[in-house]
Design a protein around this motif. Structure first.
Motif, mmCIF file in Angstrom:
data_model
loop_
_atom_site.group_PDB
_atom_site.id
_atom_site.type_symbol
_atom_site.label_atom_id
_atom_site.label_comp_id
_atom_site.label_asym_id
_atom_site.label_seq_id
_atom_site.Cartn_x
_atom_site.Cartn_y
_atom_site.Cartn_z
ATOM 1 N N ALA A 1 0.975 -1.241 -0.092
ATOM 2 C CA ALA A 1 -0.278 0.103 0.225
ATOM 3 C C ALA A 1 0.798 1.003 0.140
ATOM 4 O O ALA A 1 0.600 1.928 -0.309
ATOM 5 N N ASN A 2 2.000 1.080 0.725
ATOM 6 C CA ASN A 2 3.040 2.746 0.564
ATOM 7 C C ASN A 2 3.764 2.390 -0.093
ATOM 8 O O ASN A 2 4.961 3.025 -1.270
ATOM 9 N N GLN A 3 3.389 1.910 -1.238
ATOM 10 C CA GLN A 3 4.324 1.368 -2.891
ATOM 11 C C GLN A 3 5.819 0.651 -2.912
ATOM 12 O O GLN A 3 6.113 1.054 -3.316
ATOM 13 N N LEU A 4 5.853 -0.286 -1.780
ATOM 14 C CA LEU A 4 7.110 -0.833 -1.687
ATOM 15 C C LEU A 4 6.709 -1.946 -2.397
ATOM 16 O O LEU A 4 6.087 -2.626 -2.069
ATOM 17 N N SER A 5 7.754 -2.617 -2.948
ATOM 18 C CA SER A 5 7.730 -3.899 -3.859
ATOM 19 C C SER A 5 8.916 -5.010 -3.300
ATOM 20 O O SER A 5 8.854 -5.682 -3.726
ATOM 21 N N LYS A 6 9.423 -4.658 -2.441
ATOM 22 C CA LYS A 6 10.736 -5.926 -1.620
ATOM 23 C C LYS A 6 10.657 -5.298 0.135
ATOM 24 O O LYS A 6 10.474 -4.206 0.411
ATOM 25 N N VAL A 7 10.398 -6.566 0.920
ATOM 26 C CA VAL A 7 10.343 -6.169 2.192
ATOM 27 C C VAL A 7 11.772 -6.882 3.145
ATOM 28 O O VAL A 7 12.860 -7.986 1.899
ATOM 29 N N LYS A 8 12.105 -6.571 3.847
ATOM 30 C CA LYS A 8 12.968 -7.191 4.646
ATOM 31 C C LYS A 8 13.127 -7.487 5.897
ATOM 32 O O LYS A 8 12.015 -6.823 6.385
ATOM 33 N N LEU A 9 13.780 -8.789 6.940
ATOM 34 C CA LEU A 9 13.594 -8.633 8.060
ATOM 35 C C LEU A 9 14.832 -9.179 8.899
ATOM 36 O O LEU A 9 15.358 -9.680 7.637
ATOM 37 N N HIS A 10 15.234 -9.168 9.355
ATOM 38 C CA HIS A 10 16.224 -9.360 10.860
ATOM 39 C C HIS A 10 15.078 -10.824 11.165
ATOM 40 O O HIS A 10 14.774 -10.187 12.619
ATOM 41 N N GLY A 11 15.979 -12.095 10.768
ATOM 42 C CA GLY A 11 15.243 -12.793 11.169
ATOM 43 C C GLY A 11 15.855 -13.824 12.507
ATOM 44 O O GLY A 11 17.409 -13.979 12.401
ATOM 45 N N GLN A 12 15.214 -14.318 13.215
ATOM 46 C CA GLN A 12 16.063 -14.786 14.530
ATOM 47 C C GLN A 12 15.940 -16.533 13.392
ATOM 48 O O GLN A 12 15.560 -16.616 12.909
ATOM 49 N N THR A 13 17.706 -16.855 14.345
ATOM 50 C CA THR A 13 17.916 -18.037 13.320
ATOM 51 C C THR A 13 16.439 -19.174 13.947
ATOM 52 O O THR A 13 16.641 -20.038 12.944
ATOM 53 N N GLN A 14 16.016 -19.130 14.475
ATOM 54 C CA GLN A 14 15.518 -19.989 15.380
ATOM 55 C C GLN A 14 14.309 -19.955 14.304
ATOM 56 O O GLN A 14 13.400 -20.679 13.832
ATOM 57 N N ALA A 15 14.156 -19.067 13.731
ATOM 58 C CA ALA A 15 12.335 -18.347 13.302
ATOM 59 C C ALA A 15 12.441 -18.375 11.272
ATOM 60 O O ALA A 15 11.933 -18.420 10.718
ATOM 61 N N ILE B 1 21.393 -12.486 20.658
ATOM 62 C CA ILE B 1 20.602 -12.851 19.869
ATOM 63 C C ILE B 1 21.040 -13.042 18.510
ATOM 64 O O ILE B 1 20.768 -12.310 17.633
ATOM 65 N N PRO B 2 21.216 -14.606 17.877
ATOM 66 C CA PRO B 2 21.313 -14.624 16.553
ATOM 67 C C PRO B 2 20.577 -14.349 15.834
ATOM 68 O O PRO B 2 19.391 -14.858 15.590
ATOM 69 N N HIS B 3 20.958 -14.047 14.487
ATOM 70 C CA HIS B 3 19.732 -13.464 13.134
ATOM 71 C C HIS B 3 20.559 -13.367 12.109
ATOM 72 O O HIS B 3 21.496 -12.974 11.794
ATOM 73 N N VAL B 4 19.613 -13.359 11.381
ATOM 74 C CA VAL B 4 20.239 -13.317 9.961
ATOM 75 C C VAL B 4 19.007 -12.665 8.805
ATOM 76 O O VAL B 4 18.401 -12.061 9.348
ATOM 77 N N LEU B 5 19.712 -11.741 7.743
ATOM 78 C CA LEU B 5 18.976 -10.730 7.060
ATOM 79 C C LEU B 5 18.173 -11.488 5.694
ATOM 80 O O LEU B 5 18.558 -12.144 5.035
ATOM 81 N N MET B 6 16.900 -11.064 5.876
ATOM 82 C CA MET B 6 16.045 -11.912 4.745
ATOM 83 C C MET B 6 15.456 -10.997 4.025
ATOM 84 O O MET B 6 15.031 -10.245 4.364
ATOM 85 N N LEU B 7 14.845 -11.572 2.894
ATOM 86 C CA LEU B 7 14.546 -10.574 1.765
ATOM 87 C C LEU B 7 13.589 -11.507 1.161
ATOM 88 O O LEU B 7 13.689 -12.638 0.736
ATOM 89 N N LYS B 8 12.328 -10.235 0.578
ATOM 90 C CA LYS B 8 11.276 -10.997 -0.493
ATOM 91 C C LYS B 8 10.453 -9.599 -1.406
ATOM 92 O O LYS B 8 10.520 -8.772 -1.077
ATOM 93 N N GLU B 9 10.538 -10.708 -2.541
ATOM 94 C CA GLU B 9 10.010 -9.466 -3.638
ATOM 95 C C GLU B 9 8.534 -9.856 -3.289
ATOM 96 O O GLU B 9 8.092 -10.903 -3.656
ATOM 97 N N ILE B 10 7.812 -8.554 -2.749
ATOM 98 C CA ILE B 10 5.911 -8.677 -2.866
ATOM 99 C C ILE B 10 5.153 -7.819 -4.044
ATOM 100 O O ILE B 10 5.741 -7.072 -4.940
#
Length: 143
Positions: free
Chosen positions: A99-113, A134-143
């Motif tokens: 809705a905010n005209q963004l076509s990609k998202v990212k997050l810092h996910g805990q490795t357990q998730a 807490i251990p994390h990874v960068l995760m990306l997605k095109e929406i």
């Protein structure tokens, strides 16, 4: 179950209470690290709540960062996990990003998730890093 955008301070406080239980009490994140300048109702950040039988049990927020919708502070109270509520929070945050005209998202996910996010179409980008102990990874997605 329903997911809604937070539009008032009373609901925002419900989200804060959930985050305090999950991140501060359960995962030992320092209180001063959990809450930041984006924890208010403004145009730069959107907060959501997920309800289970009319009780607020999970939350998340979305900010625009470097052209991405950044999903943050995603959590569910322990006794309400495994009901598919996390998926609903992600879905709502992605809808807000679109809705905010963004076509990609990212997050810092805990490795357990990490597996949870992969099932929702996210891919890991980079090495494991520590955030609040807490251990994390960068995760990306095109929406």
């Amino acid at each position: 179950m329903k997911t809604s955008l937070i539009t008032n301070n009373q609901d925002l406080q419900l989200a804060f209470n959930i985050r305090k239980v999950v991140f501060v009490e359960e995962q030992n994140v320092p209180l001063e690290d959990e809450f930041d300048k984006f924890d208010n109702l403004n145009a730069h950040c959107s907060h959501v709540l997920v309800y289970y039988h009319d009780k607020a049990v999970g939350t998340g927020r979305l900010r625009e960062v470097d052209g991405y919708g950044k999903l943050e502070r995603i959590c569910i109270l322990p006794e309400f996990r495994k009901f598919g509520l996390g998926k609903e929070i992600i879905k709502k945050l992605e809808e807000l990003a679109k809705a905010n005209q963004l076509s990609k998202v990212k997050l810092h996910g805990q490795t357990q998730a990490e597996g949870f996010y992969r099932k929702l179409g996210y891919s890991t980008n980079g090495e494991v890093f520590m955030e609040d102990g807490i251990p994390h990874v960068l995760m990306l997605k095109e929406i």
